[in-house]
Each structure stands twice: as C-alpha cells, then as structure tokens.
Design an enzyme around this catalytic site. Structure first.
Site, short mmCIF file in Angstrom:
data_model
loop_
_atom_site.label_atom_id
_atom_site.label_comp_id
_atom_site.label_asym_id
_atom_site.label_seq_id
_atom_site.Cartn_x
_atom_site.Cartn_y
_atom_site.Cartn_z
N HIS A 1 1.96 4.66 -2.81
CA HIS A 1 2.10 6.09 -2.54
C HIS A 1 3.50 6.57 -2.90
O HIS A 1 3.68 7.62 -3.53
CB HIS A 1 1.84 6.39 -1.07
CG HIS A 1 0.42 6.19 -0.63
ND1 HIS A 1 -0.66 6.65 -1.35
CD2 HIS A 1 -0.10 5.58 0.48
CE1 HIS A 1 -1.78 6.35 -0.70
NE2 HIS A 1 -1.47 5.69 0.41
N HIS B 1 0.84 -1.21 0.00
CA HIS B 1 0.00 0.00 0.00
C HIS B 1 0.88 1.26 0.00
O HIS B 1 0.70 2.15 -0.84
CB HIS B 1 -0.91 -0.01 1.23
CG HIS B 1 -1.83 1.16 1.33
ND1 HIS B 1 -3.14 1.11 0.92
CD2 HIS B 1 -1.62 2.42 1.79
CE1 HIS B 1 -3.70 2.29 1.12
NE2 HIS B 1 -2.80 3.11 1.65
N GLU B 2 1.81 1.32 0.94
CA GLU B 2 2.67 2.50 1.04
C GLU B 2 3.64 2.61 -0.14
O GLU B 2 4.01 3.72 -0.53
CB GLU B 2 3.44 2.48 2.36
CG GLU B 2 2.57 2.47 3.61
CD GLU B 2 1.61 3.65 3.67
OE1 GLU B 2 1.93 4.71 3.09
OE2 GLU B 2 0.53 3.50 4.28
#
Length: 420
Positions: A22, A18-19
């Site tokens: 980003h 997920h990170e």
C-alpha cells in the site's frame, strides 16, 4: 514461548509486506502517507522519515497505512480562532499552532478570518483587534501542531480521494498483491533448498528403518516395473504402493545401468480418508535447479490460491465443516505444530498464510481491501463516487461484523482446544 515468538515474526512479516505494498504505490501516486504502522494500540517505537512516521505498536494483530483523505482531516482552523504561525523567508506559513499558544512565544499570533488548507492554501486574519486584514500563502508542506506533535497538511491533490480511479485501485490492490509476491519468494527459497519434486520414476531419499531400506532399495533407483506392471512416473510408484498395504510386491529396478528384481513387504499407514494405505519409506525425487525453483514457486502459489477458492466455495455451499474454521488461537496452535517439524515446514506455512491473507483481503466484503476495491469499481461504473459518509458507514458495519465473526471463531478455537 518459542511458538509465540515465531507467530509474532510470521505475522509481523505478512503484515509489514502487505502494508508496504500500500505504502509504495500510494507514495508513487503522490498520496501523502502520514503513518505506516505495524500493530495496533499504544506505540512502542516511532521514527519519522520524510513525510511518514513509521511506528511499531503493542498489539501484533494487523497494521495500516494512514493516507491523507481516506478519513476526514481532523485539523480545522475556524474563523475567529486565535492561532500562532511561523513563516519562512518567502513569507509563507510553514507551521500552525492552535492550542497552548503560550508555549510558542516566537510565533506570530493572529485571529483567523479565513483559512483554506485544502485547495487555495491561504490564511487571512488580524494581528491586532482593529488592524488591517493580512493574508498569507501556506506552504504545501506546512505542518500543524496537535498534542505537541507536528503533522503535515494535505493539499487536495495529495489526498487519496483526489487521485484517478486506477491509482486508487492499484494502491489498495498492492497490499494483497505483495502477499502473493511474498508467497512466491518463500516458495522459491524453499524449493531452492529442498529441491523441486520430480515425477520421474525414481526413488528420492530412502528413510532408515522402513521397507525400502530393509530390502535393499537406494536413492536414485529407477523403477521400471512393479509386479510386471510398467511404471512411467513417480505417481505410478506411489499409487501402486498405496493400494497394496502389508503386501509383498516385486520391483524391477535399474541401478547403474543394470536391472535387478527386488521383492519387499510394504508397510501400512492411515490415509487421508482414514483407510489403510501402503508405504515403503521413500521420498519423491527432487531436481535442484534455480530455474525449476522459480517455476515451482509460481505454481505452488497458484495451487494454494486455487485451494483457497475451493474452500470458500465449500463454505458458501455448506460443504465445509464450520468447526474447521480457525481464528487466532487455532492458527497459533497450528503454527506450534509446524514449528516442531522444522524450518522447512515453517517456510511452507508462512507462504500458505501469505496466500490466505491475500485471498481473504480481496473478498468483496466491507472493511477489507476487496470491499474498498468494490467501491472504486462501482464508482467507475456509476460515474461518480459514493458519498464518503455512506461508504464509511458500510465499512464500519462490515468491520463490526468481522469482529463478531472473529470472536465466534476464537470461541470455536477455544472449545476445540479444551475438548481434545
């Protein structure tokens, strides 16, 4: 202990992917990413690569990418302040020290008159009390020292808020999107190994000790009829058998090009609605094809996305039992049950949790990615951004609400745990 390790690995994978979404899009958009962190709390491990410090922290309950401009810059050089600076061969400031100056004897010291670390990137001041005003340009990759650690300055064009709406939107959206990509990949791996379920009217693996095996059915048998009723799909087989628990049925079977009649007595099990349903002990047939596995990976991910929204709709309409909401404890217990069933169940569970994380994060709630996306959309419609202080307050209130909800759900988990 095994369950704890698996839970940490699963959540570490989901959070890191997920990170990473980003981080990748932020870097490609030119945003300065100060830290990529897995977990919260004290650092267990840290390594710097390029502009970013990669950290592993003690509490495995989340993660973050610290992007310049998302929060107010903590370092500020004020007029009248005594600082130490280091210069490169072009006479540009490459390092600024604002405290413990005695530990940096090689620095050049001055009293600040003006400093702009945001747009103009210059520093002016006096090296002597009555000396001339000296001005230095600041290198775009200059660092400042805080608690004996160097942090890179963030010129305005490297900050999150300075980027176009689309770049900011994609940077935030990339986290949940990567969780969906992870789910697709895991499902593809799962179906590549296990095979893709087929709706052909054939028998898959026959389970030892059950009716099908006892009465002579074998894997690969093609079912043409049951009790004289034509069969065209696996769903026809499963549907007919489930409606006839503990009953004799007659199957017309095609095996090696020949037909034969096999009579058997079905077994019984409790169905999802609590009512008895028939069973004979066979699995659905599967197809082993990488192309089919890719298609199944996407369709299974789409299925779980759809089911997430069905669950959310029921939650809003009141058709969902709140006692079924699971927090960290509930997820831990469910993971333990899945681990006991084997690797393939763990793969399915991980993919489901990845979809769940993506969908929940995209909800338009403050403090979640969806809430941040709503502010960007609102800015696009309004023509100007919301004041940072107001947005920060909304996210803070939202975060506090989520923490309270997490505590309530965890309490519900504990009650369910001790009342079983």
């Amino acid at each position: 202990m095994e369950t704890l390790i698996i839970v940490v690995i699963i959540f570490g994978l989901l959070v890191s992917i997920h990170e990473l979404g980003h981080l990748i899009v932020a870097k490609r958009s030119g945003i300065l990413c100060r830290e990529y962190a897995i977990g919260f709390g004290p650092k267990l491990f840290a390594i710097k690569r390029g502009e970013t410090v990669y950290t592993l922290r003690l509490l495995p309950i989340g993660g973050y990418v610290r992007m310049a401009g998302e929060d107010p810059e903590t370092f500020e050089v004020k007029p009248g302040q005594s600082i130490g600076i280091f210069l490169n061969d072009r006479n540009q400031v490459t390092r600024i020290v604002s405290d413990h100056l005695e530990k940096y004897p090689n620095a050049r010291f001055l009293t600040v008159e003006h400093c702009d670390l945001d747009k103009e990137l210059y520093l002016s001041g006096y090296e002597e009390e009555n000396g001339p005003l000296i001005q230095y340009a600041i290198d775009r990759q200059a660092t400042y020292v805080s608690d004996h650690q160097d942090f890179q300055i963030a010129p305005h064009d490297r900050q999150f808020a300075s980027k176009p709406l689309l770049a900011r939107f994609l940077t935030i959206f990339a986290g949940p999107f990567m969780n969906l990509v992870l789910a697709v990949v895991i499902f593809i791996i799962y179906f590549s190994i296990q095979g893709v379920p087929s709706n052909q009217p054939q028998l898959g693996t026959v389970i030892d000790g059950y009716s099908a095996q006892k009465y002579g059915l074998v894997s690969g048998d093609r079912i043409l009829q049951i009790d004289g009723q034509g069969i065209k799909s696996w769903q026809d087989i499963a549907g007919y058998v489930s409606k006839h628990p503990k009953q004799k049925i007659e199957m017309t079977v095609e095996r090696n090009g020949e037909q034969q009649q096999i009579e058997l007595l079905t077994g019984e099990r409790k169905g999802a609605n609590g009512k008895p349903e028939g069973m004979i002990g066979v699995y659905q047939p599967t197809i082993h094809s990488f192309a089919a596995s890719i298609g199944a990976g996407f369709s299974q991910t789409y299925y779980w996305i759809k089911m997430e929204f069905v669950g959310l709709k029921m939650l809003i309409s009141g058709g969902f039992d709140l006692n079924n909401l699971a927090g960290p404890v509930g997820i831990y217990n469910a993971t333990g049950a899945v681990v006991s069933q084997g690797l393939f169940f763990v793969l399915n569970w991980t993919a489901f949790l990845s979809v769940n994380l993506a969908v929940i994060n995209l909800l338009p709630l403050p403090a979640l990615d969806g809430g941040r996306l709503m502010f960007i959309i609102f800015e696009a419609l309004r023509g100007k951004p919301i004041e940072p202080q107001k947005e920060a307050l909304v996210h803070f209130i939202g975060f506090a609400f989520l923490m309270i909800l997490m505590l309530l759900v965890t309490w519900n988990d504990l009650q369910n745990l001790f009342t079983r």
